[in-house]
Each structure stands twice: as structure tokens, then as C-alpha cells.
Scaffold this motif. Structure first.
Motif, PDB file in Angstrom:
ATOM      1  N   THR A 154      -5.657 -32.789 -19.256  1.00 17.35           N
ATOM      2  CA  THR A 154      -4.987 -33.734 -18.350  1.00 17.35           C
ATOM      3  C   THR A 154      -5.714 -33.930 -17.020  1.00 17.35           C
ATOM      4  O   THR A 154      -5.091 -34.273 -16.028  1.00 17.35           O
ATOM      5  CB  THR A 154      -3.517 -33.343 -18.084  1.00 17.35           C
ATOM      6  OG1 THR A 154      -3.461 -32.113 -17.368  1.00 17.35           O
ATOM      7  CG2 THR A 154      -2.740 -33.236 -19.381  1.00 17.35           C
ATOM      8  N   CYS A 155      -7.013 -33.702 -16.983  1.00 14.52           N
ATOM      9  CA  CYS A 155      -7.735 -34.020 -15.748  1.00 14.52           C
ATOM     10  C   CYS A 155      -8.241 -35.461 -15.805  1.00 14.52           C
ATOM     11  O   CYS A 155      -8.394 -36.049 -16.875  1.00 14.52           O
ATOM     12  CB  CYS A 155      -8.866 -33.029 -15.482  1.00 14.52           C
ATOM     13  SG  CYS A 155     -10.215 -33.091 -16.646  1.00 14.52           S
ATOM     14  N   VAL A 156      -8.476 -36.044 -14.636  1.00 15.79           N
ATOM     15  CA  VAL A 156      -8.854 -37.447 -14.512  1.00 15.79           C
ATOM     16  C   VAL A 156     -10.070 -37.554 -13.610  1.00 15.79           C
ATOM     17  O   VAL A 156     -10.131 -36.925 -12.553  1.00 15.79           O
ATOM     18  CB  VAL A 156      -7.683 -38.271 -13.924  1.00 15.79           C
ATOM     19  CG1 VAL A 156      -8.066 -39.741 -13.813  1.00 15.79           C
ATOM     20  CG2 VAL A 156      -6.428 -38.120 -14.775  1.00 15.79           C
ATOM     21  N   ALA A 171      -8.026 -27.825 -15.496  1.00 19.02           N
ATOM     22  CA  ALA A 171      -6.902 -28.617 -15.995  1.00 19.02           C
ATOM     23  C   ALA A 171      -6.125 -29.249 -14.847  1.00 19.02           C
ATOM     24  O   ALA A 171      -6.002 -28.685 -13.762  1.00 19.02           O
ATOM     25  CB  ALA A 171      -5.975 -27.732 -16.825  1.00 19.02           C
ATOM     26  N   GLN A 172      -5.620 -30.452 -15.098  1.00 18.84           N
ATOM     27  CA  GLN A 172      -4.763 -31.206 -14.173  1.00 18.84           C
ATOM     28  C   GLN A 172      -5.460 -31.558 -12.875  1.00 18.84           C
ATOM     29  O   GLN A 172      -4.800 -31.837 -11.866  1.00 18.84           O
ATOM     30  CB  GLN A 172      -3.459 -30.455 -13.901  1.00 18.84           C
ATOM     31  CG  GLN A 172      -2.633 -30.232 -15.161  1.00 18.84           C
ATOM     32  CD  GLN A 172      -1.300 -29.571 -14.876  1.00 18.84           C
ATOM     33  OE1 GLN A 172      -1.162 -28.806 -13.918  1.00 18.84           O
ATOM     34  NE2 GLN A 172      -0.320 -29.860 -15.706  1.00 18.84           N
ATOM     35  N   GLY A 183     -21.357 -26.395 -11.091  1.00 23.70           N
ATOM     36  CA  GLY A 183     -20.211 -26.216 -10.212  1.00 23.70           C
ATOM     37  C   GLY A 183     -18.889 -26.167 -10.961  1.00 23.70           C
ATOM     38  O   GLY A 183     -18.793 -26.474 -12.149  1.00 23.70           O
ATOM     39  N   MET A 184     -17.839 -25.760 -10.233  1.00 27.93           N
ATOM     40  CA  MET A 184     -16.488 -25.710 -10.778  1.00 27.93           C
ATOM     41  C   MET A 184     -15.561 -26.434  -9.818  1.00 27.93           C
ATOM     42  O   MET A 184     -15.558 -26.154  -8.609  1.00 27.93           O
ATOM     43  CB  MET A 184     -16.035 -24.261 -10.971  1.00 27.93           C
ATOM     44  CG  MET A 184     -14.668 -24.130 -11.598  1.00 27.93           C
ATOM     45  SD  MET A 184     -14.343 -22.457 -12.219  1.00 27.93           S
ATOM     46  CE  MET A 184     -14.545 -21.492 -10.717  1.00 27.93           C
ATOM     47  N   ALA A 185     -14.787 -27.398 -10.342  1.00 28.87           N
ATOM     48  CA  ALA A 185     -13.888 -28.199  -9.517  1.00 28.87           C
ATOM     49  C   ALA A 185     -12.476 -28.061 -10.040  1.00 28.87           C
ATOM     50  O   ALA A 185     -12.232 -28.140 -11.250  1.00 28.87           O
ATOM     51  CB  ALA A 185     -14.309 -29.663  -9.536  1.00 28.87           C
ATOM     52  N   VAL A 186     -11.516 -27.871  -9.106  1.00 27.86           N
ATOM     53  CA  VAL A 186     -10.124 -27.671  -9.486  1.00 27.86           C
ATOM     54  C   VAL A 186      -9.241 -28.304  -8.423  1.00 27.86           C
ATOM     55  O   VAL A 186      -9.538 -28.220  -7.227  1.00 27.86           O
ATOM     56  CB  VAL A 186      -9.777 -26.170  -9.598  1.00 27.86           C
ATOM     57  CG1 VAL A 186      -8.310 -25.969  -9.948  1.00 27.86           C
ATOM     58  CG2 VAL A 186     -10.653 -25.483 -10.638  1.00 27.86           C
ATOM     59  N   GLY A 187      -8.146 -28.931  -8.839  1.00 22.09           N
ATOM     60  CA  GLY A 187      -7.131 -29.362  -7.896  1.00 22.09           C
ATOM     61  C   GLY A 187      -6.884 -30.853  -7.888  1.00 22.09           C
ATOM     62  O   GLY A 187      -7.589 -31.639  -8.502  1.00 22.09           O
TER      63      GLY A 187
END
Length: 269
Positions: A154-156, A171-172, A183-187
Motif C-alpha cells: 500500500t505504498c504510493v 509499507a503505507q 536507501g530506506m524510506a518510510v512514512g
């Protein structure tokens, strides 16, 4: 050559080109300009249309809609293309659209990709090899994704965004800036939260190379100076390190979207 196996309820238009060993399951539809490579399988109820080429060994599951016209009001019927690579798995209800005149006329999916149920890849997106998209991922138009990227469910991804090779998107997450390689991206909205260390270790990157990449990451996203100054310093300090130079080149090439950064400029890993 092994003849294609086509279920009696499937519809294959005149002009479609089928490779050796193709399997077309019940109630599937194949348009007149579609090319299916050797051993492609449409499990059932899959609809493939447009100027679409699907590579050897790819499997497409029920209710996928592949190659239909883009969801872009600027599209006016141009003869754009969709290319899907070899050995991909495209699960239930996935939608993938071809390109547009404004974006290079091509949408491309690389080899060995897994696109899980209900995911969407929009017009003019370029997706690398070995990419995994979990359920309900949305890739907007003109997005470029490098090799070995993983997207949580459910990420966009915002249009024109770049996701560097070996990156991880949690996720999300709603991503509206470029994510550096490794890299790592979250939020929501997403921020850079460090390096994709789990992915780097799984892919057996050299331990010392990972340590150097972590040091460069801390330098590039420190609080002192401008981003460009810090990037140039890292480029010089780690001039012989390929992983760091990948990140440096990615940031230097930024055009349409900002580079995603940590929420606080002095955050490290």
C-alpha cells in the motif's frame, strides 16, 4: 517448437504473436498487437491489449489488465508501447499501462519482477530488474525505479520520482521525493530513515563497502553546509568506492523531484 495451448473460452485476436509453449487460460483475452514470448502463461481471466510485448516465462494471474490505454487525460491515442521482461510474476488485478507522447512513448518492466495483487504501474514508468511490489502499491506516471528495489504494501510513489537501485520503501509510505540508491524510506510523507542494510547484507555486499557507505551517508545528510557541498565532499573522500559514487551520481542527476532526506538533517542511520 511447442504449440500454444489456448482454452476454448479464451479469445486471441488475429495478429497476436504467440511464442513456443504459451498457455492461455480460461476467459483470457489477447489483443491483435500483443506479443507473448516463449512459455508465457495467462492463468485465467487476464486481458492483454495494446502494443504490448511480454517476455519469456512471465506468468499473469486472473483479472490483470495489461496494456490498456493510460489513465492520462493528455493521451490522445498515440501508438505507445508496453514492454514486460522475462520471468516476471504479475498477480491478481494488477494494472499496467503503456507510455504516452509526453513521456517517451514507453512503459517498461524489467526481468524477474514480482508485482503482487492490485498493484498499479502507470504510463511511462521504467522499472528495473528484480523489483518486488507488494499488494496495492501504486507507481505513478514517469517514475523510474532501479534494480533490486522492494516496495512494501500500500505504498504510493509520486509522479516523476526516482527510486535508486537496492532501495527499500516501507509499507503505507507516500513517497514524493527521490530515494537514493541503497536507501530506506518510510512514512507519510516519507522520509529517508537510513540505508537498506538488510537488503545489502542479503545480497552479500562486502562488509567494508557497507561501512564506507554508512560513513558517506552520515556525511551527506549531516547538518553542516549545503547538500551539494556535502555530496562533493563525499565524492572526493570516497572517490574509489563504487557504492558511494552511485549515490553521488544519483543526487547530482536530480531534476524533477527533491532528494528525500532524513526528517532531521543531523540524523545518522
Amino acid at each position: 517448437m511447442t504449440a500454444a495451448v489456448i482454452h476454448p473460452s479464451a479469445i486471441v485476436a488475429d495478429g497476436a504473436r504467440l511464442g513456443s509453449g504459451v498457455k492461455i487460460g480460461p476467459y483470457s483475452m489477447v489483443g491483435p498487437r500483443v506479443v507473448l514470448g516463449d512459455d508465457v502463461e495467462l492463468v485465467s481471466h487476464a486481458v492483454i491489449d495494446g502494443n504490448t510485448t511480454i517476455g519469456t516465462g512471465t506468468r499473469i494471474f486472473p483479472f490483470a489488465s495489461i496494456g490498456h490505454e493510460p489513465q492520462d487525460l493528455k493521451f490522445h491515442g498515440e501508438d505507445s508501447r508496453l514492454e514486460i521482461g522475462e520471468r516476471c510474476t504479475i498477480r491478481e488485478a494488477v494494472t499496467i499501462n503503456p507510455g504516452t507522447e509526453g513521456g517517451g512513448m514507453l512503459t517498461r518492466i524489467g526481468n524477474d519482477c514480482l508485482i503482487m495483487a492490485n498493484a498499479h504501474v502507470a504510463h511511462d514508468a521504467i522499472i528495473g530488474n528484480n523489483v518486488i511490489m507488494a499488494n496495492y502499491v501504486g507507481i505513478a506516471g514517469h517514475v523510474h525505479v532501479g534494480d533490486n528495489v522492494i516496495f512494501g504494501g500500500t505504498c504510493v510513489i509520486h509522479q516523476f520520482t526516482r527510486i535508486g537501485s537496492h532501495a527499500f520503501v516501507g509499507a503505507q509510505s507516500m513517497v514524493d521525493g527521490d530515494v537514493i540508491p541503497y536507501g530506506m524510506a518510510v512514512g507519510n510523507r516519507a522520509a529517508l530513515t537510513g540505508l537498506n542494510l538488510v537488503g545489502l547484507k542479503r545480497r552479500k555486499f562486502d562488509r567494508e563497502a557497507i561501512h564506507r557507505l554508512r560513513a558517506a551517508y552520515r556525511q551527506i545528510f549531516a547538518s553542516e553546509g549545503t547538500l551539494i557541498e556535502r555530496v562533493e565532499d563525499a565524492a572526493e573522500l570516497f572517490e574509489h568506492d563504487q557504492l558511494v559514487q552511485d549515490v553521488v551520481a544519483f543526487i547530482r542527476d536530480a531534476k524533477d523531484r527533491p532528494i528525500l532526506s532524513p526528517r532531521h538533517s543531523n540524523e545518522g542511520e
